[in-house]
Design a protein around this motif. Structure first.
Motif, PDB file in Angstrom:
ATOM      1  N   THR A  75      50.211  55.722 -11.404  1.00 29.18           N
ATOM      2  CA  THR A  75      50.890  54.470 -10.565  1.00 29.18           C
ATOM      3  C   THR A  75      49.951  53.982  -9.702  1.00 29.18           C
ATOM      4  O   THR A  75      49.465  54.579  -8.736  1.00 29.18           O
ATOM      5  CB  THR A  75      51.899  55.398  -9.535  1.00 29.18           C
ATOM      6  OG1 THR A  75      52.852  56.041 -10.761  1.00 29.18           O
ATOM      7  CG2 THR A  75      52.696  54.478  -8.687  1.00 29.18           C
ATOM      8  N   PRO A  76      49.935  52.655 -10.231  1.00 29.52           N
ATOM      9  CA  PRO A  76      48.832  51.867  -9.273  1.00 29.52           C
ATOM     10  C   PRO A  76      49.251  51.862  -7.821  1.00 29.52           C
ATOM     11  O   PRO A  76      50.355  51.785  -7.177  1.00 29.52           O
ATOM     12  CB  PRO A  76      49.104  50.460  -9.705  1.00 29.52           C
ATOM     13  CG  PRO A  76      49.552  50.381 -11.085  1.00 29.52           C
ATOM     14  CD  PRO A  76      50.300  51.744 -11.067  1.00 29.52           C
ATOM     15  N   ALA A  77      48.366  51.511  -6.994  1.00 32.59           N
ATOM     16  CA  ALA A  77      48.531  51.176  -5.537  1.00 32.59           C
ATOM     17  C   ALA A  77      49.450  50.024  -5.130  1.00 32.59           C
ATOM     18  O   ALA A  77      49.476  49.127  -6.342  1.00 32.59           O
ATOM     19  CB  ALA A  77      47.287  51.133  -4.543  1.00 32.59           C
ATOM     20  N   SER A  78      50.165  50.328  -4.316  1.00 33.70           N
ATOM     21  CA  SER A  78      51.382  49.055  -4.044  1.00 33.70           C
ATOM     22  C   SER A  78      51.097  48.335  -2.687  1.00 33.70           C
ATOM     23  O   SER A  78      50.852  49.235  -1.732  1.00 33.70           O
ATOM     24  CB  SER A  78      52.585  49.420  -4.420  1.00 33.70           C
ATOM     25  OG  SER A  78      53.692  48.616  -4.024  1.00 33.70           O
ATOM     26  N   VAL A  79      51.290  47.198  -2.468  1.00 29.42           N
ATOM     27  CA  VAL A  79      51.564  46.598  -1.220  1.00 29.42           C
ATOM     28  C   VAL A  79      52.789  46.519  -0.796  1.00 29.42           C
ATOM     29  O   VAL A  79      53.268  46.095   0.049  1.00 29.42           O
ATOM     30  CB  VAL A  79      50.879  45.244  -1.029  1.00 29.42           C
ATOM     31  CG1 VAL A  79      49.000  45.351  -1.066  1.00 29.42           C
ATOM     32  CG2 VAL A  79      51.220  44.182  -2.039  1.00 29.42           C
ATOM     33  N   ARG A  80      53.652  46.954  -1.729  1.00 25.80           N
ATOM     34  CA  ARG A  80      55.469  46.628  -1.619  1.00 25.80           C
ATOM     35  C   ARG A  80      55.840  48.029  -1.228  1.00 25.80           C
ATOM     36  O   ARG A  80      56.715  48.113  -0.396  1.00 25.80           O
ATOM     37  CB  ARG A  80      55.989  45.987  -2.824  1.00 25.80           C
ATOM     38  CG  ARG A  80      55.531  44.592  -3.114  1.00 25.80           C
ATOM     39  CD  ARG A  80      56.028  44.127  -4.240  1.00 25.80           C
ATOM     40  NE  ARG A  80      55.910  45.032  -5.601  1.00 25.80           N
ATOM     41  CZ  ARG A  80      56.855  44.794  -6.369  1.00 25.80           C
ATOM     42  NH1 ARG A  80      57.960  44.136  -6.468  1.00 25.80           N
ATOM     43  NH2 ARG A  80      56.657  45.739  -7.481  1.00 25.80           N
ATOM     44  N   PHE A  81      55.615  49.137  -2.010  1.00 26.34           N
ATOM     45  CA  PHE A  81      56.360  50.411  -2.040  1.00 26.34           C
ATOM     46  C   PHE A  81      55.454  51.443  -1.428  1.00 26.34           C
ATOM     47  O   PHE A  81      54.313  51.307  -1.719  1.00 26.34           O
ATOM     48  CB  PHE A  81      57.050  50.529  -3.309  1.00 26.34           C
ATOM     49  CG  PHE A  81      57.903  49.669  -3.687  1.00 26.34           C
ATOM     50  CD1 PHE A  81      59.199  49.514  -3.123  1.00 26.34           C
ATOM     51  CD2 PHE A  81      57.589  48.690  -4.884  1.00 26.34           C
ATOM     52  CE1 PHE A  81      60.012  48.637  -3.898  1.00 26.34           C
ATOM     53  CE2 PHE A  81      58.447  48.020  -5.398  1.00 26.34           C
ATOM     54  CZ  PHE A  81      59.828  47.611  -5.183  1.00 26.34           C
ATOM     55  N   CYS A 179      46.617  50.141   1.067  1.00 24.61           N
ATOM     56  CA  CYS A 179      47.732  50.349  -0.202  1.00 24.61           C
ATOM     57  C   CYS A 179      47.052  51.638  -0.982  1.00 24.61           C
ATOM     58  O   CYS A 179      47.932  52.196  -1.696  1.00 24.61           O
ATOM     59  CB  CYS A 179      47.655  49.236  -0.960  1.00 24.61           C
ATOM     60  SG  CYS A 179      46.154  48.750  -2.015  1.00 24.61           S
ATOM     61  N   PRO A 180      45.857  52.275  -0.929  1.00 28.19           N
ATOM     62  CA  PRO A 180      45.307  53.382  -1.493  1.00 28.19           C
ATOM     63  C   PRO A 180      46.058  54.506  -1.007  1.00 28.19           C
ATOM     64  O   PRO A 180      46.212  55.405  -2.027  1.00 28.19           O
ATOM     65  CB  PRO A 180      43.953  53.557  -1.007  1.00 28.19           C
ATOM     66  CG  PRO A 180      43.422  52.059  -0.745  1.00 28.19           C
ATOM     67  CD  PRO A 180      44.545  51.359  -0.275  1.00 28.19           C
ATOM     68  N   VAL A 181      46.591  54.649   0.135  1.00 24.99           N
ATOM     69  CA  VAL A 181      47.534  55.680   0.448  1.00 24.99           C
ATOM     70  C   VAL A 181      49.001  55.761  -0.249  1.00 24.99           C
ATOM     71  O   VAL A 181      49.723  56.780  -0.169  1.00 24.99           O
ATOM     72  CB  VAL A 181      47.816  55.602   2.091  1.00 24.99           C
ATOM     73  CG1 VAL A 181      46.419  55.784   2.821  1.00 24.99           C
ATOM     74  CG2 VAL A 181      48.634  54.815   2.423  1.00 24.99           C
ATOM     75  N   THR A 182      49.252  54.661  -1.127  1.00 24.67           N
ATOM     76  CA  THR A 182      50.579  54.647  -1.601  1.00 24.67           C
ATOM     77  C   THR A 182      50.823  55.348  -2.968  1.00 24.67           C
ATOM     78  O   THR A 182      51.513  55.201  -3.696  1.00 24.67           O
ATOM     79  CB  THR A 182      51.237  53.096  -1.695  1.00 24.67           C
ATOM     80  OG1 THR A 182      49.995  52.341  -2.682  1.00 24.67           O
ATOM     81  CG2 THR A 182      51.249  52.511  -0.451  1.00 24.67           C
ATOM     82  N   THR A 183      49.290  55.756  -3.440  1.00 35.37           N
ATOM     83  CA  THR A 183      49.529  56.538  -4.770  1.00 35.37           C
ATOM     84  C   THR A 183      48.611  57.656  -4.709  1.00 35.37           C
ATOM     85  O   THR A 183      47.420  57.776  -4.024  1.00 35.37           O
ATOM     86  CB  THR A 183      49.058  55.524  -5.938  1.00 35.37           C
ATOM     87  OG1 THR A 183      48.939  56.105  -7.208  1.00 35.37           O
ATOM     88  CG2 THR A 183      47.464  54.934  -5.507  1.00 35.37           C
ATOM     89  N   SER A 184      48.847  58.753  -5.561  1.00 36.00           N
ATOM     90  CA  SER A 184      48.296  59.925  -5.752  1.00 36.00           C
ATOM     91  C   SER A 184      47.605  59.909  -6.932  1.00 36.00           C
ATOM     92  O   SER A 184      46.785  60.973  -7.473  1.00 36.00           O
ATOM     93  CB  SER A 184      48.806  61.152  -5.177  1.00 36.00           C
ATOM     94  OG  SER A 184      50.142  61.125  -5.874  1.00 36.00           O
ATOM     95  N   THR A 185      48.057  59.142  -7.824  1.00 34.40           N
ATOM     96  CA  THR A 185      47.780  59.042  -9.511  1.00 34.40           C
ATOM     97  C   THR A 185      46.781  58.264  -9.995  1.00 34.40           C
ATOM     98  O   THR A 185      46.315  58.027 -11.209  1.00 34.40           O
ATOM     99  CB  THR A 185      49.185  59.240 -10.251  1.00 34.40           C
ATOM    100  OG1 THR A 185      49.586  57.880 -10.112  1.00 34.40           O
ATOM    101  CG2 THR A 185      50.089  60.159 -10.214  1.00 34.40           C
ATOM    102  N   SER A 186      46.223  57.283  -9.160  1.00 36.16           N
ATOM    103  CA  SER A 186      45.571  56.364  -9.474  1.00 36.16           C
ATOM    104  C   SER A 186      44.427  56.052  -8.231  1.00 36.16           C
ATOM    105  O   SER A 186      44.692  55.576  -7.357  1.00 36.16           O
ATOM    106  CB  SER A 186      46.106  54.821  -9.796  1.00 36.16           C
ATOM    107  OG  SER A 186      45.115  53.756  -9.974  1.00 36.16           O
ATOM    108  N   SER A 187      43.237  56.513  -8.494  1.00 39.09           N
ATOM    109  CA  SER A 187      42.103  56.383  -7.452  1.00 39.09           C
ATOM    110  C   SER A 187      41.513  55.243  -7.666  1.00 39.09           C
ATOM    111  O   SER A 187      40.456  54.920  -6.811  1.00 39.09           O
ATOM    112  CB  SER A 187      41.259  57.695  -7.529  1.00 39.09           C
ATOM    113  OG  SER A 187      40.609  57.369  -8.688  1.00 39.09           O
ATOM    114  N   LEU A 188      41.772  54.005  -8.391  1.00 41.75           N
ATOM    115  CA  LEU A 188      41.069  52.705  -8.541  1.00 41.75           C
ATOM    116  C   LEU A 188      40.787  52.279  -7.046  1.00 41.75           C
ATOM    117  O   LEU A 188      41.828  51.885  -6.486  1.00 41.75           O
ATOM    118  CB  LEU A 188      41.840  52.114  -9.439  1.00 41.75           C
ATOM    119  CG  LEU A 188      41.058  50.690  -9.825  1.00 41.75           C
ATOM    120  CD1 LEU A 188      40.050  50.870 -11.063  1.00 41.75           C
ATOM    121  CD2 LEU A 188      42.025  49.728 -10.487  1.00 41.75           C
TER     122      LEU A 188
END
Ligand SMILES: [Zn+2]
Length: 197
Positions: A75-81, A179-188
């Motif tokens: 799940t990519p980082a998001s600036v929305r959710f 936005c890196p805080v919005t995902t735990s499955t993608s560390s890109l």
């Protein structure tokens, strides 16, 4: 609504385009196992502002590895959710930032208009104070600002240090930074430079 951009569909389109470019980087990188990533969006029903949101806000971009036996989620980082939260990131940032910035009546009006419950506000404040400060993202940001960002006044203290012209632009910059805080499955690492947007 005292912040005109909040009801401007162009503003949300911009955020969607940023999410798309982040997702494209994740997709190009592919699954860690060498598998191809297929679109597998999560349904979302954002609360607060509906009139300015198009169907792109009915889902969060996400991928699933096509390799048999893997099927791992990215799940990519998001600036929305943010996670499964029902309010868009921009609303959380704006309302919690106003606490340390603009006048209380404006903040109250916004909270009423968006129908945010008091316990939700309390959770948001606690998230900045306790959760966000402990993230790798916050530590990485700390190195980029001299003098350091006052963690007790987040997110206002970060917002006021950004160079965007208006509040809307600075909010977008901030959403890209965190936005890196919005995902735990993608560390890109997000390669967008928010100061240059
Ligand atoms: Zn895989």
């Amino acid at each position: 609504m005292c912040h005109a951009f909040l009801t401007d569909s162009n503003f949300y389109q911009l955020l969607f385009q940023i999410d798309q470019s982040i997702a494209e980087e994740v997709r190009e990188r592919g699954g860690g196992c060498g598998g191809v990533l297929h679109a597998a969006p999560y349904p979302r029903k954002p609360r607060g502002i509906r009139s300015a949101l198009d169907e792109s806000y009915q889902s969060r971009l996400s991928f699933c590895c096509s390799q048999d036996g893997c099927r791992r989620r990215s799940t990519p980082a998001s600036v929305r959710f943010r996670g499964r939260k029902v309010y868009l990131g921009v609303i959380v940032v704006l309302i919690t930032a106003l606490q340390h910035g603009l006048t209380e009546p404006r903040r109250r009006r916004l909270i009423e208009e968006l129908d945010v419950a008091p316990q939700t506000l309390w959770r948001w404040r606690r998230w900045w104070r306790e959760r966000f400060v402990a993230t790798r993202c916050r530590r990485a940001l700390a190195g980029q600002f001299i003098p350091p960002i006052l963690t007790a006044c987040l997110p206002a203290s970060l917002l006021e240090r950004l160079t965007g012209e208006g509040l809307a632009e600075r909010l977008v910059q901030l959403l890209v930074l965190i936005c890196p805080v919005t995902t735990s499955t993608s560390s890109l690492r997000v390669s967008l430079n928010p100061q240059k947007m």
